[in-house]
Design a protein around this motif. Structure first.
Motif, PDB file in Angstrom:
ATOM      1  N   UNK A  94      -8.290  11.271   0.166  1.00 33.89           N
ATOM      2  CA  UNK A  94      -8.718  11.442   1.558  1.00 33.89           C
ATOM      3  C   UNK A  94      -9.341  12.797   1.846  1.00 33.89           C
ATOM      4  N   UNK A  95      -8.876  13.849   1.142  1.00 36.80           N
ATOM      5  CA  UNK A  95      -9.296  15.209   1.468  1.00 36.80           C
ATOM      6  C   UNK A  95      -9.837  15.938   0.233  1.00 36.80           C
ATOM      7  N   UNK A  96     -10.424  17.094   0.469  1.00 39.82           N
ATOM      8  CA  UNK A  96     -11.064  17.859  -0.611  1.00 39.82           C
ATOM      9  C   UNK A  96     -10.026  18.644  -1.405  1.00 39.82           C
ATOM     10  N   UNK A  97      -9.187  17.901  -2.135  1.00 47.06           N
ATOM     11  CA  UNK A  97      -8.212  18.538  -3.012  1.00 47.06           C
ATOM     12  C   UNK A  97      -8.941  19.196  -4.186  1.00 47.06           C
ATOM     13  N   UNK A 156      -2.953  -0.811  -2.980  1.00 47.99           N
ATOM     14  CA  UNK A 156      -3.827   0.357  -2.829  1.00 47.99           C
ATOM     15  C   UNK A 156      -2.998   1.637  -2.768  1.00 47.99           C
ATOM     16  N   UNK A 157      -3.637   2.737  -3.170  1.00 44.52           N
ATOM     17  CA  UNK A 157      -2.993   4.055  -3.140  1.00 44.52           C
ATOM     18  C   UNK A 157      -3.920   5.029  -2.437  1.00 44.52           C
ATOM     19  N   UNK A 158      -3.381   5.762  -1.466  1.00 38.87           N
ATOM     20  CA  UNK A 158      -4.150   6.799  -0.773  1.00 38.87           C
ATOM     21  C   UNK A 158      -3.483   8.151  -1.010  1.00 38.87           C
ATOM     22  N   UNK A 159      -4.218   9.054  -1.643  1.00 36.24           N
ATOM     23  CA  UNK A 159      -3.720  10.410  -1.895  1.00 36.24           C
ATOM     24  C   UNK A 159      -4.083  11.276  -0.698  1.00 36.24           C
ATOM     25  N   UNK A 160      -3.057  11.840  -0.046  1.00 39.49           N
ATOM     26  CA  UNK A 160      -3.281  12.486   1.250  1.00 39.49           C
ATOM     27  C   UNK A 160      -3.009  13.992   1.240  1.00 39.49           C
ATOM     28  N   UNK A 161      -2.913  14.598   0.060  1.00 40.96           N
ATOM     29  CA  UNK A 161      -2.716  16.058   0.013  1.00 40.96           C
ATOM     30  C   UNK A 161      -3.785  16.741   0.862  1.00 40.96           C
ATOM     31  N   UNK A 162      -3.435  17.861   1.471  1.00 46.03           N
ATOM     32  CA  UNK A 162      -4.382  18.598   2.294  1.00 46.03           C
ATOM     33  C   UNK A 162      -5.522  19.172   1.456  1.00 46.03           C
ATOM     34  N   UNK A 163      -6.634  19.436   2.106  1.00 42.57           N
ATOM     35  CA  UNK A 163      -7.781  20.047   1.434  1.00 42.57           C
ATOM     36  C   UNK A 163      -7.367  21.364   0.796  1.00 42.57           C
ATOM     37  N   UNK A 164      -7.966  21.632  -0.344  1.00 42.49           N
ATOM     38  CA  UNK A 164      -7.758  22.834  -1.180  1.00 42.49           C
ATOM     39  C   UNK A 164      -6.420  22.837  -1.913  1.00 42.49           C
ATOM     40  N   UNK A 209       0.845  -1.199   0.000  1.00 40.14           N
ATOM     41  CA  UNK A 209       0.000   0.000   0.000  1.00 40.14           C
ATOM     42  C   UNK A 209       0.877   1.244   0.000  1.00 40.14           C
ATOM     43  N   UNK A 210       0.475   2.232  -0.778  1.00 34.38           N
ATOM     44  CA  UNK A 210       1.203   3.497  -0.850  1.00 34.38           C
ATOM     45  C   UNK A 210       0.303   4.641  -0.386  1.00 34.38           C
ATOM     46  N   UNK A 211       0.893   5.589   0.331  1.00 38.04           N
ATOM     47  CA  UNK A 211       0.147   6.759   0.788  1.00 38.04           C
ATOM     48  C   UNK A 211       1.067   7.970   0.717  1.00 38.04           C
ATOM     49  N   UNK A 212       0.515   9.099   0.249  1.00 39.09           N
ATOM     50  CA  UNK A 212       1.323  10.308   0.177  1.00 39.09           C
ATOM     51  C   UNK A 212       0.685  11.333  -0.730  1.00 39.09           C
ATOM     52  N   UNK A 213       1.414  12.393  -1.000  1.00 37.73           N
ATOM     53  CA  UNK A 213       0.902  13.419  -1.899  1.00 37.73           C
ATOM     54  C   UNK A 213       0.923  12.911  -3.332  1.00 37.73           C
ATOM     55  N   UNK A 214       0.159  13.569  -4.173  1.00 42.74           N
ATOM     56  CA  UNK A 214       0.146  13.202  -5.597  1.00 42.74           C
ATOM     57  C   UNK A 214       1.559  13.297  -6.165  1.00 42.74           C
ATOM     58  N   UNK A 215       2.260  14.369  -5.840  1.00 38.66           N
ATOM     59  CA  UNK A 215       3.611  14.553  -6.373  1.00 38.66           C
ATOM     60  C   UNK A 215       4.537  13.423  -5.954  1.00 38.66           C
ATOM     61  N   UNK A 216       4.466  13.024  -4.692  1.00 43.03           N
ATOM     62  CA  UNK A 216       5.356  11.969  -4.191  1.00 43.03           C
ATOM     63  C   UNK A 216       5.010  10.612  -4.809  1.00 43.03           C
ATOM     64  N   UNK A 217       3.715  10.305  -4.908  1.00 45.02           N
ATOM     65  CA  UNK A 217       3.326   9.002  -5.466  1.00 45.02           C
ATOM     66  C   UNK A 217       3.659   8.941  -6.952  1.00 45.02           C
TER      67      UNK A 217
END
Length: 204
Positions: free
Chosen positions: A64-67, A34-42, A12-20
């Motif tokens: 995960x957030x309202x990017x 699985x991949x979880x995109x964790x960038x902060x909202x906005x 499983x991978x998790x991180x910002x779009x740029x990092x993934x």
């Protein structure tokens, strides 16, 4: 620059779009976890970065957030299609002047987040069901023309379209029968719309 082999590609991978995106770039075993995109909202995210990640992995993608996903109508629609779980209800910022009703429907079906049209004056065409779904939710008020191509439109659909645009609405076939409450039919035929010539049944 050498090939990277993942002995187990299911991690499983998790991180910002740029990092993934960077993690899966280059000559690397296709990732299946699985991949979880964790960038902060906005956070502004480029739509094509998400589709690039989707191309590099067959695993499910969760936001995960309202990017804020940015790009043309086709690019943003493809990004939302690539996302399997939109937990954060990402928002969309659609640039350019070539988005379509079908693309807006795809985006609207995939999120409850706001859809911002950088150019609200694009002319749209499609069936009443697609157009109504395109304008459902929180969308920038549309100012371009709207052409409804089918003859089995409903009062509810016309009401939704009429409420979402200030542009002229053209009924390619004005003879379609309408049924509904007085309030709904009045709202359906309000504004700048082709004169309706079909039967009307008031169901109050």
């Amino acid at each position: 620059t050498g090939a990277i082999t993942l002995n187990d590609a299911t991690g499983a991978l998790s991180g910002t779009v740029a990092d993934i995106k960077a993690a899966l770039a280059g000559n690397i075993t296709e990732h299946t976890g699985t991949i979880t995109i964790s960038d902060n909202a906005t956070t502004d995210v480029t739509a094509t970065d998400i589709t690039t990640i989707n191309t590099a992995s067959t695993g499910t993608i969760t936001v995960s957030n309202a990017i804020d996903i940015n790009g043309s109508g086709s690019e943003v629609a493809a990004a939302f299609t690539a996302i399997d779980t939109n937990t954060g209800n990402a928002t969309a910022n659609i640039t350019g002047n070539d988005y379509t009703a079908a693309q807006l429907k795809t985006i609207n079906d995939a999120t409850t987040g706001a859809i911002v049209l950088a150019n609200a004056g694009v002319n749209l065409s499609g069936t009443s069901s697609v157009l109504a779904a395109a304008f459902d939710g929180t969308v920038t008020e549309h100012t371009g023309t709207v052409t409804i191509t089918n003859d089995d439109y409903t009062a509810t659909q016309l009401k939704t379209i009429n409420a979402a645009t200030t542009g002229a609405i053209t009924l390619n076939d004005a003879t379609g029968a309408l049924s509904g409450t007085v309030a709904d039919i009045k709202a359906a035929l309000a504004g700048n719309i082709t004169e309706h010539t079909g039967t009307i049944t008031i169901s109050d």
